[in-house]
Design an enzyme around this catalytic site. Structure first.
Site, PDB file in Angstrom:
ATOM      1  N   LEU A 175       0.747  -1.065   0.046  1.00 21.99           N
ATOM      2  CA  LEU A 175       0.055   0.059   0.138  1.00 21.99           C
ATOM      3  C   LEU A 175       0.852   1.252  -0.167  1.00 21.99           C
ATOM      4  O   LEU A 175       0.515   2.193  -0.774  1.00 21.99           O
ATOM      5  CB  LEU A 175      -0.805   0.178   1.133  1.00 21.99           C
ATOM      6  CG  LEU A 175      -1.740   1.223   1.514  1.00 21.99           C
ATOM      7  CD1 LEU A 175      -2.711   1.257   0.344  1.00 21.99           C
ATOM      8  CD2 LEU A 175      -2.761   1.022   2.761  1.00 21.99           C
ATOM      9  N   GLY A 176       1.934   1.181   0.733  1.00 21.26           N
ATOM     10  CA  GLY A 176       2.784   2.487   1.002  1.00 21.26           C
ATOM     11  C   GLY A 176       3.516   2.856  -0.473  1.00 21.26           C
ATOM     12  O   GLY A 176       3.583   3.972  -0.936  1.00 21.26           O
ATOM     13  N   TYR A 196      -1.805  -8.001  15.891  1.00 22.44           N
ATOM     14  CA  TYR A 196      -1.813  -7.144  14.839  1.00 22.44           C
ATOM     15  C   TYR A 196      -3.146  -6.255  14.995  1.00 22.44           C
ATOM     16  O   TYR A 196      -3.138  -5.131  14.846  1.00 22.44           O
ATOM     17  CB  TYR A 196      -1.653  -7.985  13.607  1.00 22.44           C
ATOM     18  CG  TYR A 196      -2.036  -7.107  12.506  1.00 22.44           C
ATOM     19  CD1 TYR A 196      -0.989  -6.441  11.774  1.00 22.44           C
ATOM     20  CD2 TYR A 196      -3.323  -7.436  11.835  1.00 22.44           C
ATOM     21  CE1 TYR A 196      -1.747  -5.694  10.663  1.00 22.44           C
ATOM     22  CE2 TYR A 196      -3.718  -6.615  10.787  1.00 22.44           C
ATOM     23  CZ  TYR A 196      -2.897  -5.707  10.102  1.00 22.44           C
ATOM     24  OH  TYR A 196      -3.278  -5.026   8.942  1.00 22.44           O
TER      25      TYR A 196
END
Ligand code: NDP
Length: 315
Positions: free
Chosen positions: A14-15, A190
Site C-alpha cells: 500500500l505504501g 496485529y
C-alpha cells in the site's frame, strides 16, 4: 510549491502504491521512510517514480532511537512537512513465540502503534508549522475496528481489555506481551495494534484539531490480499486468500486501487474532515465509516495515549 509527504513503509504494498499515485500527479515530493534502503530504492525504480519526486530516508519503527534519529534528520533537512502517513506494519499470524522491538516491546504493537505514536508526536510541530492549504496526519487502520462486518469478526478478535499488558510494557518479563494481559497470539496482536492506531487518530483529533487545523484521519483501504503483509502466513492461505477475497467476500482491491484511495486521503480537497475513518464502497466511492465500540471508546483512547507516552519516553 510541491507538497511534502512522509510515508512510512513505502517500500512495498500500500505504501509504495500510494507513493506512486502521488508521484504521478507531479504535485508531491514523497519521503519514503523505510527500514531497508536498497529495497525502497529498487521499489521506487520499478514503480517508475522519477528521482525528483522522492527521497528515501532510513526509519526502523521497531527502534525508538531510530524514530528519534529520523525526526532529527528530517528537521535538519529544512523541508516542510505537510502530510504524514503512518502506513508501515508487521503481521505475524503464525508466530508461536513473540518477537520484540529494540526496547523490548512485543513487535506488532511496538512497531505498528508505539513506533508510529512517537513519530507522529515528534513531528506534530512540523505539521503545525506547515503553510500548506490542507495539512494532514493519516494513520492506516483496518477492518478489525469494524465489528459490523464479517471480516471484522473473524477470530481471534481484537480486544484491549483493561490495558494491563500495555501498562506493564508488553515485555513478557514483568507483564504479558499482549495489551489485554493474555497469552501471546500474533494475529490478535496485529489487530490490537490496529485498534490502537484508530484510537490514536481520534485522540489526536480531540486534542489538536481545533487549535492546529490539522486533519486527522484513518482508513480501511479494502482487502489488498496480494501485499507482503501476508508473507508470514502458511502457503495454502497465501494461495487461497486472494481468490477468496475476490470472489466470495468481494472485498478485494488491487494494490493500485488501494494506493489511489490512500492518495485521496492525502490530497483530495473534499476529504478534509478530521476525526474520520474512511472506507470505500463497491463502486470505489469514499464514505465515513463507523467504528466498533472499542475502536471508538474515548476513555480507552485517553488511557492508551497516556500509557504510550510513558513507554516511548514522552512523559
Ligand atoms: P506490506 O507488508 O506490503 O507493507 C508493510 C510495510 O511496512 C513494508 O514496507 C515494510 O517494510 C514496512 N515495515 C515493517 N516493519 C517496519 C519497521 N520496523 N520499520 C519500518 N518499516 C517497516 O503490507 P501492506 O502494504 O498490506 O500494509 C500497509 C498498511 O496497510 C498496514 O498498516 C496494514 O495494516 C494496512 N492494511 C492492509 C490490508 C491488506 O489487506 N493488506 C488491509 C487493511 C489495512 P519492508 O518492505 O522492509 O518489509
Amino acid at each position: 510549491r510541491k507538497g511534502s509527504v512522509i510515508i512510512t513503509g513505502a517500500s512495498s504494498g500500500l505504501g509504495l502504491a500510494t507513493a506512486k499515485a502521488l508521484a504521478e500527479t507531479g504535485k508531491w515530493h514523497i519521503i519514503m521512510a523505510c527500514r531497508d534502503f536498497l529495497k525502497a530504492e529498487r521499489a521506487a525504480k520499478s514503480a517508475g517514480m522519477s528521482k525528483q519526486n522522492y527521497t528515501i530516508m532510513h526509519l526502523d519503527l521497531a527502534s525508538l532511537d531510530s524514530v528519534r534519529q529520523f525526526v532529527d534528520r528530517y528537521k535538519r533537512s529544512g523541508r516542510p512537512l505537510d502530510v504524514l502517513v503512518c502506513n508501515a506494519a508487521v503481521y505475524q499470524p503464525t508466530a508461536k513465540e513473540p518477537s520484540f522491538t529494540a526496547e523490548g516491546f512485543e513487535l506488532s504493537v511496538g512497531t505498528n502503534h508505539l513506533g508510529h505514536f512517537l513519530l507522529s508526536r515528534l513531528l506534530l510541530d512540523d505539521l503545525k508549522q506547515s503553510d500548506y492549504p490542507s495539512k494532514r496526519l493519516i494513520i492506516v487502520g483496518s477492518i478489525t475496528g469494524n465489528t459490523k462486518t464479517l471480516a471484522g469478526n473473524v477470530p481471534p478478535k481484537a480486544n484491549l481489555g483493561d490495558l494491563r499488558g500495555l501498562a506493564g510494557g508488553l515485555n513478557g518479563l514483568n507483564s504479558s506481551t499482549m495489551i489485554d494481559g493474555g497469552e501471546f497470539d500474533g494475529a490478535k496482536a496485529y489487530k490490537d495494534s490496529k485498534v490502537c492506531n484508530m484510537l490514536t487518530m481520534q485522540e489526536f483529533h480531540r486534542r489538536f484539531h481545533e487549535e492546529s487545523g490539522i486533519t486527522f484521519a484513518s482508513l480501511y483501504p479494502g482487502c489488498i490480499a496480494t501485499t507482503g503483509l501476508f508473507r508470514e502466513h502458511i502457503p495454502l492461505f497465501r494461495l487461497l486468500f486472494p481468490p477468496f477475497q475476490k470472489y466470495i467476500i468481494k472485498g478485494f482491491v488491487s494494490e493500485d486501487e488501494a494506493g489511489k484511495r490512500l492518495a485521496q486521503v492525502v490530497s483530495d480537497p473534499s476529504l478534509t474532515k478530521s476525526g474520520v475513518y474512511w472506507s470505500w464502497n463497491q463502486n470505489s466511492a469514499s464514505f465515513e465509516n463507523q467504528l466498533s465500540p472499542e475502536a471508538s471508546d474515548e476513555e480507552k483512547a485517553r488511557k492508551i495515549w497516556e500509557l504510550s507516552e510513558k513507554l516511548v519516553g514522552l512523559a
